[in-house]
Design a protein around this motif. Structure first.
Motif, PDB file in Angstrom:
ATOM      1  N   LEU A  57       1.205  -1.229   0.458  1.00 53.82           N
ATOM      2  CA  LEU A  57      -0.056   0.079  -0.388  1.00 53.82           C
ATOM      3  C   LEU A  57       0.715   1.600   0.243  1.00 53.82           C
ATOM      4  CD1 LEU A  57      -2.795  -0.680   2.396  1.00 53.82           C
ATOM      5  CD2 LEU A  57      -3.044  -0.376   0.432  1.00 53.82           C
ATOM      6  N   LYS A  58       1.723   1.121   1.045  1.00 55.03           N
ATOM      7  CA  LYS A  58       3.050   2.796   0.808  1.00 55.03           C
ATOM      8  C   LYS A  58       4.078   2.732  -0.573  1.00 55.03           C
ATOM      9  CE  LYS A  58       3.957   2.152   6.064  1.00 55.03           C
ATOM     10  NZ  LYS A  58       5.237   1.935   6.214  1.00 55.03           N
ATOM     11  N   GLN A  59       3.560   1.662  -0.973  1.00 59.97           N
ATOM     12  CA  GLN A  59       4.136   1.441  -2.382  1.00 59.97           C
ATOM     13  C   GLN A  59       3.569   1.962  -3.838  1.00 59.97           C
ATOM     14  OE1 GLN A  59       7.508   0.683  -3.937  1.00 59.97           O
ATOM     15  NE2 GLN A  59       7.744   0.673  -1.334  1.00 59.97           N
ATOM     16  N   LEU A  60       2.301   2.010  -3.395  1.00 61.63           N
ATOM     17  CA  LEU A  60       1.366   2.501  -4.177  1.00 61.63           C
ATOM     18  C   LEU A  60       0.899   3.812  -3.965  1.00 61.63           C
ATOM     19  CD1 LEU A  60      -1.709  -0.897  -4.157  1.00 61.63           C
ATOM     20  CD2 LEU A  60      -0.519   0.127  -6.085  1.00 61.63           C
ATOM     21  N   SER A  61       0.762   4.487  -2.685  1.00 55.58           N
ATOM     22  CA  SER A  61       0.596   5.335  -1.957  1.00 55.58           C
ATOM     23  C   SER A  61       2.068   6.422  -2.557  1.00 55.58           C
ATOM     24  CB  SER A  61       0.922   5.288  -0.315  1.00 55.58           C
ATOM     25  OG  SER A  61       0.636   7.136  -0.607  1.00 55.58           O
ATOM     26  N   GLN A  62       2.926   6.403  -3.023  1.00 58.41           N
ATOM     27  CA  GLN A  62       3.880   6.779  -2.474  1.00 58.41           C
ATOM     28  C   GLN A  62       4.493   7.161  -4.389  1.00 58.41           C
ATOM     29  OE1 GLN A  62       8.066   4.470  -2.311  1.00 58.41           O
ATOM     30  NE2 GLN A  62       7.766   4.660  -0.092  1.00 58.41           N
ATOM     31  N   HIS A  63       4.011   5.765  -5.764  1.00 61.25           N
ATOM     32  CA  HIS A  63       3.509   7.110  -6.909  1.00 61.25           C
ATOM     33  C   HIS A  63       2.322   6.891  -6.786  1.00 61.25           C
ATOM     34  CE1 HIS A  63       6.841   5.064  -8.214  1.00 61.25           C
ATOM     35  NE2 HIS A  63       6.736   3.827  -7.086  1.00 61.25           N
ATOM     36  N   GLY A  64       1.559   8.067  -5.937  1.00 66.47           N
ATOM     37  CA  GLY A  64      -0.094   9.051  -6.489  1.00 66.47           C
ATOM     38  C   GLY A  64      -1.735   7.682  -6.393  1.00 66.47           C
ATOM     39  N   PHE A  65      -1.238   6.274  -6.302  1.00 68.50           N
ATOM     40  CA  PHE A  65      -2.246   5.691  -6.830  1.00 68.50           C
ATOM     41  C   PHE A  65      -3.114   6.114  -5.635  1.00 68.50           C
ATOM     42  CE2 PHE A  65       0.932   3.767  -9.495  1.00 68.50           C
ATOM     43  CZ  PHE A  65      -0.307   4.082 -10.909  1.00 68.50           C
ATOM     44  N   ILE A  66      -3.049   6.368  -4.510  1.00 65.92           N
ATOM     45  CA  ILE A  66      -3.630   6.013  -3.355  1.00 65.92           C
ATOM     46  C   ILE A  66      -3.273   7.049  -2.089  1.00 65.92           C
ATOM     47  CG2 ILE A  66      -4.767   3.588  -3.659  1.00 65.92           C
ATOM     48  CD1 ILE A  66      -2.455   2.420  -1.089  1.00 65.92           C
ATOM     49  N   GLU A  67      -3.549   6.974  -1.341  1.00 64.18           N
ATOM     50  CA  GLU A  67      -3.478   8.211  -0.331  1.00 64.18           C
ATOM     51  C   GLU A  67      -4.582   7.569   1.503  1.00 64.18           C
ATOM     52  OE1 GLU A  67      -4.644  11.981  -2.650  1.00 64.18           O
ATOM     53  OE2 GLU A  67      -7.291  11.572  -1.724  1.00 64.18           O
ATOM     54  N   PRO A  68      -3.872   8.801   2.111  1.00 63.95           N
ATOM     55  CA  PRO A  68      -4.211   8.605   3.704  1.00 63.95           C
ATOM     56  C   PRO A  68      -5.858   8.921   3.013  1.00 63.95           C
ATOM     57  CG  PRO A  68      -2.251   8.968   3.819  1.00 63.95           C
ATOM     58  CD  PRO A  68      -2.625   9.399   1.762  1.00 63.95           C
ATOM     59  N   ALA A  69      -6.588   8.319   3.998  1.00 65.33           N
ATOM     60  CA  ALA A  69      -7.480   9.289   4.902  1.00 65.33           C
ATOM     61  C   ALA A  69      -7.977   9.346   6.731  1.00 65.33           C
ATOM     62  CB  ALA A  69      -9.198   8.412   4.311  1.00 65.33           C
ATOM     63  N   PRO A  70      -6.848   9.482   7.311  1.00 65.84           N
ATOM     64  CA  PRO A  70      -6.975  10.273   8.318  1.00 65.84           C
ATOM     65  C   PRO A  70      -7.991  10.764   9.253  1.00 65.84           C
ATOM     66  CG  PRO A  70      -5.485  11.797   7.906  1.00 65.84           C
ATOM     67  CD  PRO A  70      -6.029  10.348   6.333  1.00 65.84           C
ATOM     68  N   GLN A  71      -8.981  11.212   8.231  1.00 66.76           N
ATOM     69  CA  GLN A  71     -10.323  11.609   9.190  1.00 66.76           C
ATOM     70  C   GLN A  71     -11.471  10.182   9.604  1.00 66.76           C
ATOM     71  OE1 GLN A  71      -9.060  11.697   5.600  1.00 66.76           O
ATOM     72  NE2 GLN A  71     -11.056  11.573   4.724  1.00 66.76           N
TER      73      GLN A  71
END
Length: 199
Positions: A57-71
């Protein structure tokens, strides 16, 4: 506003390579179907340890496909994810000109098709749906003779229908009675004609 107007596709081979792992495809589909989810939920959905799911998931995030949803987090330890505005979509005429891109794209497409059909088989084998949903579900398989321009036109018309229903979906709550999350899979591609037989 349609999904195409609010999202962007892949623009380089580096981003493509971020998806060149079957588990990342499965995690992406699981997150897309959930809309927003914790790492533990996604790990359970794809049947891998939490640490392994978290890494991908972190790899996907690093390349902009997903993002944290801290809310959505109830405490600092809970990690939620959602899709970003970037989608797993690209134009062959641009991205595939880069070295290695064609091979990586083929690997991703094959992994995506396997995941799509895994979900289709899961639906077909499930006894959880009533006859109304079974009647509404559809599978279309047709072969037609088209030019490249006509195939592109068919794609545009189909996407217009998809976008109309996507807009309808956005205007209401997913928890409304009788509303279920629906996945549509469409493929349109040329096949080689058999030789030596009837045309």
């Amino acid at each position: 506003m349609s999904d195409r107007e609010t999202t962007k596709g892949v623009e380089n081979v580096t981003a493509l390579k971020a998806f060149a792992h079957p588990l990342r495809i499965r995690l992406y589909y699981a997150l897309r179907n959930a809309r927003v989810a914790t790492v533990s939920y996604l790990a359970n959905a794809v049947e891998v340890p939490i640490a392994q799911a978290s890494y991908h998931l972190k790899q996907l995030s690093q390349h902009g496909f997903i993002e944290p949803a801290p809310q959505y987090a109830r405490d600092a330890r809970e990690r939620w994810w959602q899709l970003s505005s970037q989608r797993l979509r690209w134009d062959a005429s641009t991205v595939l000109d880069e070295p290695e891109a064609a091979g990586v794209a083929a690997m991703i497409k094959n992994s995506a098709v396997r995941e799509q059909y895994r979900l289709i088989e899961e639906f077909n084998e499930s006894g959880d749906w009533d006859t109304g949903w079974l009647d509404a579900a559809f599978m279309v398989d047709v072969t037609v003779d088209l030019t490249r321009a006509e195939l592109a036109g068919m794609h545009a018309e189909l996407m217009a229908v998809v976008e109309r229903y996507t807009a309808l979906s956005r205007r209401r709550s997913s928890t409304q009675p009788e509303v279920e999350r629906v996945m549509c899979v469409m493929h349109g591609f040329p096949v080689r004609r058999a030789t030596g037989g009837d045309t």
